[in-house]
Design an enzyme around this catalytic site. Sequence first.
Site, PDB file in Angstrom:
ATOM      1  N   ARG A 169       0.820  -1.226   0.000  1.00  0.00           N
ATOM      2  CA  ARG A 169       0.000   0.000   0.000  1.00  0.00           C
ATOM      3  C   ARG A 169       0.845   1.263   0.000  1.00  0.00           C
ATOM      4  NH1 ARG A 169      -4.149   0.002   4.818  1.00  0.00           N
ATOM      5  NH2 ARG A 169      -2.713  -1.369   5.909  1.00  0.00           N
ATOM      6  N   ASN A 182      -2.629  -6.986  -7.765  1.00  0.00           N
ATOM      7  CA  ASN A 182      -2.066  -8.156  -7.094  1.00  0.00           C
ATOM      8  C   ASN A 182      -2.750  -9.455  -7.524  1.00  0.00           C
ATOM      9  OD1 ASN A 182      -0.155  -6.642  -5.895  1.00  0.00           O
ATOM     10  ND2 ASN A 182      -1.065  -6.599  -3.862  1.00  0.00           N
ATOM     11  N   THR A 206       0.450 -11.647   0.398  1.00  0.00           N
ATOM     12  CA  THR A 206       0.065 -10.520  -0.447  1.00  0.00           C
ATOM     13  C   THR A 206      -1.345 -10.030  -0.112  1.00  0.00           C
ATOM     14  OG1 THR A 206       1.419 -11.509  -2.167  1.00  0.00           O
ATOM     15  CG2 THR A 206      -0.147  -9.826  -2.878  1.00  0.00           C
ATOM     16  N   HIS A 262      -8.160  -9.217   7.729  1.00  0.00           N
ATOM     17  CA  HIS A 262      -6.968  -8.395   7.951  1.00  0.00           C
ATOM     18  C   HIS A 262      -7.340  -6.992   7.498  1.00  0.00           C
ATOM     19  CE1 HIS A 262      -2.828  -7.342   8.336  1.00  0.00           C
ATOM     20  NE2 HIS A 262      -2.578  -7.250   7.054  1.00  0.00           N
TER      21      HIS A 262
HETATM   22  N1  LIG Z   1      -0.735 -10.170   5.152  1.00  0.00           N
HETATM   23  C1  LIG Z   1      -0.116  -9.244   5.840  1.00  0.00           C
HETATM   24  O1  LIG Z   1      -0.269  -9.134   7.051  1.00  0.00           O
HETATM   25  C2  LIG Z   1       0.840  -8.314   5.135  1.00  0.00           C
HETATM   26  C3  LIG Z   1       1.743  -7.534   5.858  1.00  0.00           C
HETATM   27  C4  LIG Z   1       2.638  -6.730   5.169  1.00  0.00           C
HETATM   28  C5  LIG Z   1       2.608  -6.683   3.779  1.00  0.00           C
HETATM   29  N2  LIG Z   1       1.695  -7.425   3.118  1.00  0.00           N
HETATM   30  C6  LIG Z   1       1.615  -7.428   1.655  1.00  0.00           C
HETATM   31  O2  LIG Z   1       2.711  -8.202   1.152  1.00  0.00           O
HETATM   32  C7  LIG Z   1       3.035  -7.749  -0.162  1.00  0.00           C
HETATM   33  C8  LIG Z   1       4.525  -7.466  -0.228  1.00  0.00           C
HETATM   34  O3  LIG Z   1       4.864  -6.393   0.608  1.00  0.00           O
HETATM   35  P1  LIG Z   1       6.374  -5.832   0.591  1.00  0.00           P
HETATM   36  O4  LIG Z   1       6.422  -4.744   1.585  1.00  0.00           O
HETATM   37  O5  LIG Z   1       7.339  -6.950   0.672  1.00  0.00           O
HETATM   38  O6  LIG Z   1       6.414  -5.207  -0.884  1.00  0.00           O
HETATM   39  P2  LIG Z   1       7.714  -4.951  -1.775  1.00  0.00           P
HETATM   40  O7  LIG Z   1       7.301  -4.020  -2.872  1.00  0.00           O
HETATM   41  O8  LIG Z   1       8.851  -4.579  -0.924  1.00  0.00           O
HETATM   42  O9  LIG Z   1       8.020  -6.391  -2.412  1.00  0.00           O
HETATM   43  C9  LIG Z   1       7.207  -7.022  -3.328  1.00  0.00           C
HETATM   44  C10 LIG Z   1       8.126  -7.774  -4.281  1.00  0.00           C
HETATM   45  O10 LIG Z   1       7.345  -8.610  -5.116  1.00  0.00           O
HETATM   46  C11 LIG Z   1       8.036  -8.677  -6.361  1.00  0.00           C
HETATM   47  N3  LIG Z   1       7.179  -9.218  -7.381  1.00  0.00           N
HETATM   48  C12 LIG Z   1       6.154  -8.608  -8.043  1.00  0.00           C
HETATM   49  N4  LIG Z   1       5.603  -9.469  -8.931  1.00  0.00           N
HETATM   50  C13 LIG Z   1       6.268 -10.635  -8.833  1.00  0.00           C
HETATM   51  C14 LIG Z   1       6.150 -11.899  -9.479  1.00  0.00           C
HETATM   52  N5  LIG Z   1       5.227 -12.134 -10.410  1.00  0.00           N
HETATM   53  N6  LIG Z   1       7.011 -12.871  -9.114  1.00  0.00           N
HETATM   54  C15 LIG Z   1       7.961 -12.644  -8.171  1.00  0.00           C
HETATM   55  N7  LIG Z   1       8.113 -11.470  -7.525  1.00  0.00           N
HETATM   56  C16 LIG Z   1       7.273 -10.481  -7.842  1.00  0.00           C
HETATM   57  C17 LIG Z   1       8.495  -7.245  -6.598  1.00  0.00           C
HETATM   58  O11 LIG Z   1       9.515  -7.166  -7.557  1.00  0.00           O
HETATM   59  C18 LIG Z   1       8.935  -6.854  -5.197  1.00  0.00           C
HETATM   60  O12 LIG Z   1      10.326  -7.070  -5.004  1.00  0.00           O
HETATM   61  C19 LIG Z   1       2.147  -6.524  -0.400  1.00  0.00           C
HETATM   62  O13 LIG Z   1       0.995  -6.895  -1.126  1.00  0.00           O
HETATM   63  C20 LIG Z   1       1.755  -6.086   0.998  1.00  0.00           C
HETATM   64  O14 LIG Z   1       0.558  -5.346   1.016  1.00  0.00           O
HETATM   65  C21 LIG Z   1       0.817  -8.239   3.762  1.00  0.00           C
END
Ligand SMILES: NC(=O)c1ccc[n+]([C@@H]2O[C@H](COP(=O)([O-])OP(=O)(O)OC[C@H]3O[C@@H](n4cnc5c(N)ncnc54)[C@H](O)[C@@H]3O)[C@@H](O)[C@H]2O)c1
Length: 394
Positions: A169, A182, A206, A262
Site C-alpha cells: 500500500r 495483485n 500478499t 486483515h
Molecule cells: N498479510 C499481511 O499481514 C501483510 C503484511 C505486510 C505486507 N503485506 C503485503 O505483502 C506484499 C509485499 O509487501 P512488501 O512490503 O514486501 O512489498 P515490496 O514491494 O517490498 O516487495 C514485493 C516484491 O514482489 C516482487 N514481485 C512482483 N511481482 C512478482 C512476481 N510475479 N514474481 C515474483 N516477484 C514479484 C516485486 O519485484 C517486489 O520485489 C504486499 O501486497 C503487501 O501489502 C501483507
Amino acid sequence: MRVWSATDIDSVPSPLVVAPDDVVTPLARDRARELGIEIEVGRATTNDSPRPAAVRPRPAALPPSGALYRRGAPLAIASWARAPTRAAAHVAVVGAGHVGAMTARRVAESDLFERITLVDVVPGLAAGLALDMWHAASLGGFSTRVEGTDELADIAGADYVVVTAGRPRKPGMSRTDLTSVNAEIITDVGAAIRRHAPASRVVVVTNPLEEMTHLMQRVTEFPASRVVGMAGVLDSARFCSLVGLTGKAVPSAVHAHALGSHGPEMVIPLSQATVGATPIEDIVDSETLAAIVERTRDSGAEVVALLQTGSAYFAPAEATAKMVRAMATGTDEVITACVRSHGAYSLVDTYIGLPVRLGPAGVDEIVLLDLRPAELNALRQAAERIAARTSELG
Ligand SMILES: NC(=O)c1ccc[n+]([C@@H]2O[C@H](COP(=O)([O-])OP(=O)(O)OC[C@H]3O[C@@H](n4cnc5c(N)ncnc54)[C@H](O)[C@@H]3O)[C@@H](O)[C@H]2O)c1
C-alpha cells in the site's frame, strides 16, 4: 585422557567408544550427531585412548570442491550442510521485497530447513539478497542454504511456498485498492506453484489477504488445507504489543486471537484474551481495551503513513516465519490463520481468519473457541463481507 575434536569424528566408526576421562568437545558431539555416530563411554585409561582401528571413510561430499568458493560459482547445496534428522525441507519465498527478504532471513535463522529459494521478477535482486544472507550464516549460526533466482521454475519441489509477491500500500490506500494489480500477480505465481511445487503448502501474504488467499487456492486447485493466509498471527501480535504499552503486562505474557479479516472486519474476542492465565478484562479497563482493538485494526495504515513509501515488514515477516515453522514442526500452539472454514463457526467456504493448529500437512485443525454471542455475530458479519469481496474476483 584424550580430547576428541570435530575433525577426529570424521574418521571414526560408530559407535565411538571413549574413555570416561576423555573430553568430547561440543562441536565434536554436534558432528557425531550429524554423521549418526553414537558415542559410548567405555573403560577408563591412564594413557591416551587408542584410536579405533576401523577407520570410517570420509563422507563423499567432504571436502567440498574448491570451485564452490570461486566468484560466480553456483551455490550448490552441500550434502554435509544439514543433519538428516532435521526437517529436510525446501522453503520457497516468492517476492524478495521487504516482507519476503525478511521472512527468508527469519526462516533461515531457525535452521530448521535444508534450503530456501528466494524468487523475484527483478533480475539479480533475489540472488543478491540470498548471497548476502548466506554470508551471515556463520554469524547467525545457521546452515540452511539460501539461494536467489528470478526464475519461478526454481521453486521446483518446494515443501512450503511463501508468497509475498505484489504491490504494497501507499499512504491513503486501503488493502482492497491493491486487488486488481495483485490478483494478476497471484494468478501467475499460483500457476507456477501448481506446476513446479504441486505438493507444497502455501502461505499467502500478499494483500488484500483474504481475497488473494482465496484466489491462490482457486488457481492452484490445492486442497484448502494446503493454502493459508498470514494475517492473524501478525494482528494478534500487534494487539499483544499494544497491551504491552499500557505497562500492565509484557507483550509475551499476553495471549489473544485476531480473527475475521486483515482489515476493518478484524474481530478480537476479548473473552479469549488473557495475561498469563488471567482474563485481560480483569487487568486492563474496557475503554483502554476498546482503544487498543481499534489501533490494532489500523496498525498497518499507521505504519504506512509513517513510512510514506512501503508498508510494515518486521512484524509481518516474523509472523510469516512463525507460520512456516509451525507447519514444519507441528507445534500444538493455537494460532490464527486465514483458512477456509467448512462449517466451523457456521461459516462455509469462506477464507477468513480463524484459530488453527498447523502441521506438516497444512491446517491440522480449526479450533473452536467459546466465543460470546456478540463476538460470534461479528465473525459471521466479517465472513459475509469477505465473501462479497471475493465474489467480485470473478
Ligand atoms: N498479510 C499481511 O499481514 C501483510 C503484511 C505486510 C505486507 N503485506 C503485503 O505483502 C506484499 C509485499 O509487501 P512488501 O512490503 O514486501 O512489498 P515490496 O514491494 O517490498 O516487495 C514485493 C516484491 O514482489 C516482487 N514481485 C512482483 N511481482 C512478482 C512476481 N510475479 N514474481 C515474483 N516477484 C514479484 C516485486 O519485484 C517486489 O520485489 C504486499 O501486497 C503487501 O501489502 C501483507
